[in-house]
Write a protein that holds these residues in place. Structure first.
Motif, PDB file in Angstrom:
ATOM      1  N   GLY A   1      -0.187  -2.852   4.601  1.00 21.28           N
ATOM      2  CA  GLY A   1       0.863  -3.206   3.668  1.00 21.28           C
ATOM      3  C   GLY A   1       0.810  -4.609   3.087  1.00 21.28           C
ATOM      4  O   GLY A   1       1.843  -5.183   2.794  1.00 21.28           O
ATOM      5  N   THR A   2      -0.364  -5.190   2.901  1.00 18.55           N
ATOM      6  CA  THR A   2      -0.448  -6.487   2.239  1.00 18.55           C
ATOM      7  C   THR A   2      -0.714  -6.232   0.755  1.00 18.55           C
ATOM      8  O   THR A   2      -1.152  -5.143   0.367  1.00 18.55           O
ATOM      9  CB  THR A   2      -1.599  -7.340   2.816  1.00 18.55           C
ATOM     10  N   PRO A   3      -0.487  -7.224  -0.096  1.00 17.89           N
ATOM     11  CA  PRO A   3      -0.816  -7.028  -1.513  1.00 17.89           C
ATOM     12  C   PRO A   3      -2.275  -6.617  -1.723  1.00 17.89           C
ATOM     13  O   PRO A   3      -2.581  -5.842  -2.627  1.00 17.89           O
ATOM     14  CB  PRO A   3      -0.519  -8.393  -2.138  1.00 17.89           C
ATOM     15  N   ALA A   4      -3.181  -7.099  -0.877  1.00 18.55           N
ATOM     16  CA  ALA A   4      -4.596  -6.731  -0.993  1.00 18.55           C
ATOM     17  C   ALA A   4      -4.799  -5.246  -0.726  1.00 18.55           C
ATOM     18  O   ALA A   4      -5.486  -4.558  -1.490  1.00 18.55           O
ATOM     19  CB  ALA A   4      -5.441  -7.567  -0.033  1.00 18.55           C
ATOM     20  N   THR A   5      -4.223  -4.727   0.347  1.00 16.38           N
ATOM     21  CA  THR A   5      -4.417  -3.307   0.672  1.00 16.38           C
ATOM     22  C   THR A   5      -3.664  -2.416  -0.309  1.00 16.38           C
ATOM     23  O   THR A   5      -4.131  -1.327  -0.625  1.00 16.38           O
ATOM     24  CB  THR A   5      -4.006  -2.989   2.122  1.00 16.38           C
ATOM     25  N   VAL A   6      -2.537  -2.884  -0.790  1.00 16.98           N
ATOM     26  CA  VAL A   6      -1.795  -2.130  -1.811  1.00 16.98           C
ATOM     27  C   VAL A   6      -2.642  -2.022  -3.078  1.00 16.98           C
ATOM     28  O   VAL A   6      -2.745  -0.953  -3.683  1.00 16.98           O
ATOM     29  CB  VAL A   6      -0.421  -2.782  -2.086  1.00 16.98           C
ATOM     30  N   ALA A   7      -3.278  -3.138  -3.485  1.00 13.02           N
ATOM     31  CA  ALA A   7      -4.129  -3.130  -4.678  1.00 13.02           C
ATOM     32  C   ALA A   7      -5.321  -2.201  -4.496  1.00 13.02           C
ATOM     33  O   ALA A   7      -5.687  -1.456  -5.419  1.00 13.02           O
ATOM     34  CB  ALA A   7      -4.600  -4.552  -4.995  1.00 13.02           C
TER      35      ALA A   7
END
Length: 168
Positions: free
Chosen positions: A14-20
């Motif tokens: 659930g970090t912005p990196a994994t979301v992206a």
């Protein structure tokens, strides 16, 4: 006793990196481990804990090239060649950015800055050595969390220029 990495499902980090990465439909694996605040190097710690060569684990550095923030992604086994970074983006002079400015601009904390999912998309240069590996690891957006993906996906999703910017 050596720490063992914990594999997580793609969306559980659930970090912005994994979301992206999920939004882009990229194929990736998240590796989580308990970060040791006493370890002298975030990247070397990640390589050791995951049992991956430091040549395949890349650190994300934020520099200023002619006054503009630029992201450099280089193997943890080496260091950033600032002159090569400046040249890669058509600049003349590069220096490391103020850590507080890097954190504010990317939305991540030092030691957990990911080249993916940054608050403000910055010009990015990926060291050309990444293409010699089928997959590379970069921070997934927090200390103790790495994401493994193909260098081609990393370059595509960050809009990175590939250039030899690392020194051994």
């Amino acid at each position: 006793m050596a720490k063992k990495p914990r594999k997580q499902q793609q969306q559980s980090a659930g970090t912005p990196a994994t979301v992206a990465l999920t939004a882009a439909g990229a194929d990736f694996t998240v590796h989580a481990y308990d970060h040791d605040p006493g370890h002298p190097s975030y990247g070397e710690e990640a390589a050791e804990v995951m049992g991956v060569s430091p040549d395949r684990v890349f650190k994300t550095l934020v520099a200023e090239v002619d006054g503009a923030l630029t992201v450099a992604v280089v193997p943890v086994a080496g260091s950033l060649d600032l002159k090569a970074l400046a040249s890669a983006v058509g600049g003349k002079r590069a220096a490391m950015a103020d850590p507080a400015l890097a954190e504010r601009t990317t939305g991540y904390v030092r030691g957990g800055i990911s080249p993916l999912g940054q608050r403000r998309k910055l010009p990015t240069v990926l060291d050309a050595s990444a293409t010699t590996h089928p997959t590379v690891c970069v921070s997934a957006g927090r200390r103790g969390l790495e994401v493994e993906l193909s260098p081609e996906d990393l370059a595509r999703l960050t809009g990175a220029v590939l250039s030899p910017i690392a020194r051994a």
